[in-house]
Design an enzyme around this catalytic site. Structure first.
Site, PDB file in Angstrom:
ATOM      1  N   LYS A 104       0.980  -1.284  -0.089  1.00  0.00           N
ATOM      2  CA  LYS A 104      -0.057  -0.057   0.109  1.00  0.00           C
ATOM      3  C   LYS A 104       0.823   1.268  -0.043  1.00  0.00           C
ATOM      4  CE  LYS A 104      -4.546   0.683   0.304  1.00  0.00           C
ATOM      5  NZ  LYS A 104      -5.468  -0.527   0.211  1.00  0.00           N
ATOM      6  N   GLY A 217     -21.181   6.218   3.101  1.00  0.00           N
ATOM      7  CA  GLY A 217     -19.918   6.559   2.207  1.00  0.00           C
ATOM      8  C   GLY A 217     -20.638   6.705   0.813  1.00  0.00           C
ATOM      9  N   GLY A 219     -18.361   7.410  -2.143  1.00  0.00           N
ATOM     10  CA  GLY A 219     -17.215   7.493  -3.043  1.00  0.00           C
ATOM     11  C   GLY A 219     -17.316   6.093  -3.727  1.00  0.00           C
ATOM     12  N   ASN A 220     -16.174   6.025  -4.718  1.00  0.00           N
ATOM     13  CA  ASN A 220     -15.959   4.903  -5.662  1.00  0.00           C
ATOM     14  C   ASN A 220     -16.754   3.349  -5.232  1.00  0.00           C
ATOM     15  OD1 ASN A 220     -14.362   2.235  -6.718  1.00  0.00           O
ATOM     16  ND2 ASN A 220     -14.949   3.752  -8.435  1.00  0.00           N
TER      17      ASN A 220
HETATM   18  N1  GLU Z   1      -7.264  -0.088  -3.139  1.00  0.00           N
HETATM   19  C1  GLU Z   1      -7.956  -1.317  -3.486  1.00  0.00           C
HETATM   20  C2  GLU Z   1      -8.025  -2.078  -2.186  1.00  0.00           C
HETATM   21  O1  GLU Z   1      -7.754  -1.637  -1.214  1.00  0.00           O
HETATM   22  C3  GLU Z   1      -7.642  -1.936  -4.703  1.00  0.00           C
HETATM   23  C4  GLU Z   1      -6.271  -2.156  -4.593  1.00  0.00           C
HETATM   24  C5  GLU Z   1      -5.560  -2.855  -6.161  1.00  0.00           C
HETATM   25  O2  GLU Z   1      -6.312  -2.851  -6.978  1.00  0.00           O
HETATM   26  O3  GLU Z   1      -4.412  -3.226  -6.048  1.00  0.00           O
HETATM   27  O4  GLU Z   1      -8.275  -3.276  -2.246  1.00  0.00           O
END
Ligand code: GLU
Length: 427
Positions: A104, A217, A219-220
Site C-alpha cells: 500500500k 460513504g 465514494g467509488n
Molecule cells: N485499493 C483497493 C483495495 O484496497 C484496490 C487495490 C488494487 O487494486 O491493487 O483493495
C-alpha cells in the site's frame, strides 16, 4: 481502548495466529511489513512556492507474487494506516487466491484543495522516489481513497519515461483505452454485492430482495455498491456522505429507497451531495452517524476505517443481522467482539471488498498480453472468483465454528505461510 489501524491489523492477526498455533518465526515475519519506503515529494505549487509532501510505500509480504495495493491521498494519512492497509492487502490477495502479495502507498495531502497540476506533481514525484522499487514483477500500485484513473496515468507516464519502455501492467485502475480493464471502476462495489448475496443465502437463507440496507460513504466503492443493489432489487434506505464544504457527513434517507443514478447526478467528484437538490427529490437529511442506527437488516460501511467502534456500536439497531465491510478496517476488534456477541454476522473487509484487486489482477493480465476482454467476460470472471472465495470462507467458518473474519484469516494465513515456508523464509 482506541487502536490505530495497524494495531487493529496486528490484533486480528495475533488472534488467528494463536488459533492456528503458528510458530514464532511465522509470527515475526507476518506481524510487520517486510519493506517500507518513506520519502519527501517536493512540488512546485501554482503560486510559485515549493511544498514538500510526505509519501510512503509499504510492502507487507510478497511470497505469493508481486506486491499489490492502492495509493491513498489523505490529509490525515499516517505510516501506521499504510502499514495496516498493506497487511490487509496480503490477506486480501490470498483469500481471493490471486498470485500477488500485499502492499500500500500513501501521500499526506488533501487533493480537494489542490489543482490538477499540483496533483500531477505529487503523482510524478511519488513515482520518482520509488521508480526502482515498484513495477510489473515487483510491486503494482492502484487507486484507493481519493485517487483515480487520471492519477494512475500520470504515474504510468512518469514510470515509463524513467525506464524508457512501455509497461502498462505496472499500475492498475487506469482508464479504459489506456491500459484499463472494463468494469475496474465498478468492480469493488459489485464484488461487495456478490459477497453480500452469497452471505445472505448461506448464513440467513435470504435473498437481496428480502432485506433493507444502509450504506456509509458515497465514494467509488459505495456508489457502485448502491448501483448493483438497485439493479438486483435490494432496497437501500440510506447513504451517508461526507460534505467537503461543511467538513462533516450527512445521512441521506428516503423510505422508498436511494437511487444511484439520481443521487450520483447531484454529487460532485469528491462525493459531496447537493443538499437543496436532495431535499427536492425527497431525501431526508440526518446526522452523519444516523446510517448506523437505522432499523435495517444490513449495514455496509464503505467509507474509511474505524467507522464502527466499541464506543458507538451500541447504536447499531437490533434489526441489523449482517454487516458487510466495503471499506478497509471499518469495524474495530472491540466493536466486532460486542456485535458478534449480539449475533450480528460480519463479512470481513478483505473478503467483501476484494473485487477491486481481483479486477486489478485481470487488468494486469490483459495489459501483459496486450489483449483486452469485453465487459461481460470481466464481470463473469469477477463474479466466479468472488463467489468461490466467499463460499470457501463460509465453509471454513462452519467447519471450525469461528467468525467469518477468523475463517478468512485462517485461509489467507495458511496460504501465505505455505508460500513463505516453500521459499525457506520460515521453517
Ligand atoms: N485499493 C483497493 C483495495 O484496497 C484496490 C487495490 C488494487 O487494486 O491493487 O483493495
Amino acid at each position: 481502548m482506541s487502536q490505530n489501524p495497524f494495531q487493529m491489523a496486528q490484533a486480528q492477526f495475533d488472534r488467528v495466529a494463536d488459533l492456528l498455533n503458528l510458530p514464532q518465526d511465522a509470527r515475526d515475519l507476518l506481524r510487520v511489513p517486510m519493506r517500507e519506503y518513506h520519502f519527501s515529494i517536493p512540488v512546485r505549487m501554482d503560486d510559485g512556492s515549493i511544498k514538500v509532501f510526505r509519501g510512503f510505500r509499504v510492502l507487507h509480504n510478497d511470497s505469493r507474487g508481486p506486491g499489490k495495493g492502492g495509493i491513498r491521498f489523505h490529509p490525515e494519512e499516517t505510516i501506521d494506516t499504510v502499514r495496516a492497509l498493506a497487511t490487509w492487502m496480503t490477506w486480501k490477495c490470498a483469500v481471493a487466491n490471486l498470485p500477488l502479495g500485499g502492499a500500500k502507498g500513501g501521500v499526506i495531502c488533501d487533493p480537494r484543495k489542490l489543482s490538477e497540476r499540483e496533483q500531477e506533481g505529487i503523482c510524478r514525484g511519488w513515482i520518482r522516489q520509488v521508480a526502482r522499487n515498484v513495477g510489473n514483477v515487483q510491486d503494482v500500485p492502484a487507486p484507493d481513497v481519493m485517487t483515480n484513473g487520471q492519477h494512475m496515468v500520470w504515474m504510468l507516464d512518469e514510470y515509463e519515461t524513467i525506464h524508457g519502455h512501455k509497461e502498462p501492467g505496472f499500475i492498475t485502475g487506469k482508464p479504459v483505452g489506456i491500459g484499463g480493464s472494463k468494469a475496474r471502476t465498478e468492480a469493488t462495489g459489485y464484488g461487495v454485492v456478490y459477497t453480500l448475496r452469497e452471505a445472505l443465502r448461506t448464513q440467513l437463507n435470504k435473498t437481496l430482495k428480502d432485506v433493507t440496507v444502509a450504506v456509509q460513504g458515497f465514494g467509488n466503492v459505495a456508489q457502485y455498491t448502491v448501483q448493483m443493489l438497485n439493479t438486483l432489487g435490494c432496497t437501500v434506505k440510506a447513504v451517508s456522505c461526507f460534505d467537503s464544504a461543511d467538513k462533516c457527513a450527512y445521512t441521506y434517507k428516503r423510505e422508498s429507497g436511494v437511487l444511484f443514478d439520481e443521487l450520483k447526478s447531484i454529487t460532485d467528484k469528491f462525493g459531496t451531495v447537493d443538499k437543496e437538490k436532495a431535499a427536492e427529490l425527497g431525501y431526508e437529511r440526518l446526522d452523519g452517524n444516523a446510517w448506523m442506527s437505522l432499523p435495517v437488516d444490513v449495514l455496509i460501511p464503505a467509507a474509511l476505517d474505524r467507522a464502527i467502534t466499541e464506543d458507538n456500536c451500541d447504536k447499531v439497531s437490533e434489526t441489523v443481522k449482517m454487516i458487510v465491510e466495503g471499506a478497509n478496517g471499518p469495524t474495530t476488534p472491540g466493536a466486532e467482539a460486542k456485535l458478534l456477541e449480539r449475533g450480528v454476522i460480519i463479512v470481513p473487509d478483505f473478503l467483501a471488498n476484494s473485487g477491486g484487486v481481483t479486477c486489478s489482477y485481470f487488468e494486469q493480465v490483459q495489459c501483459n498480453m496486450n489483449y483486452f476482454w469485453e465487459r461481460e467476460e470481466v464481470l463473469e470472471k469477477l463474479e466466479k472468483s468472488m463467489v468461490s472465495a466467499a463460499n470457501a470462507v463460509f465453509d471454513m467458518a462452519k467447519e471450525r465454528s469461528v467468525s467469518l473474519r477468523d475463517a478468512a484469516y485462517m485461509i489467507s494465513i495458511d496460504r501465505v505461510v505455505k508460500a513463505c515456508r516453500m521459499r525457506g523464509w520460515i521453517r
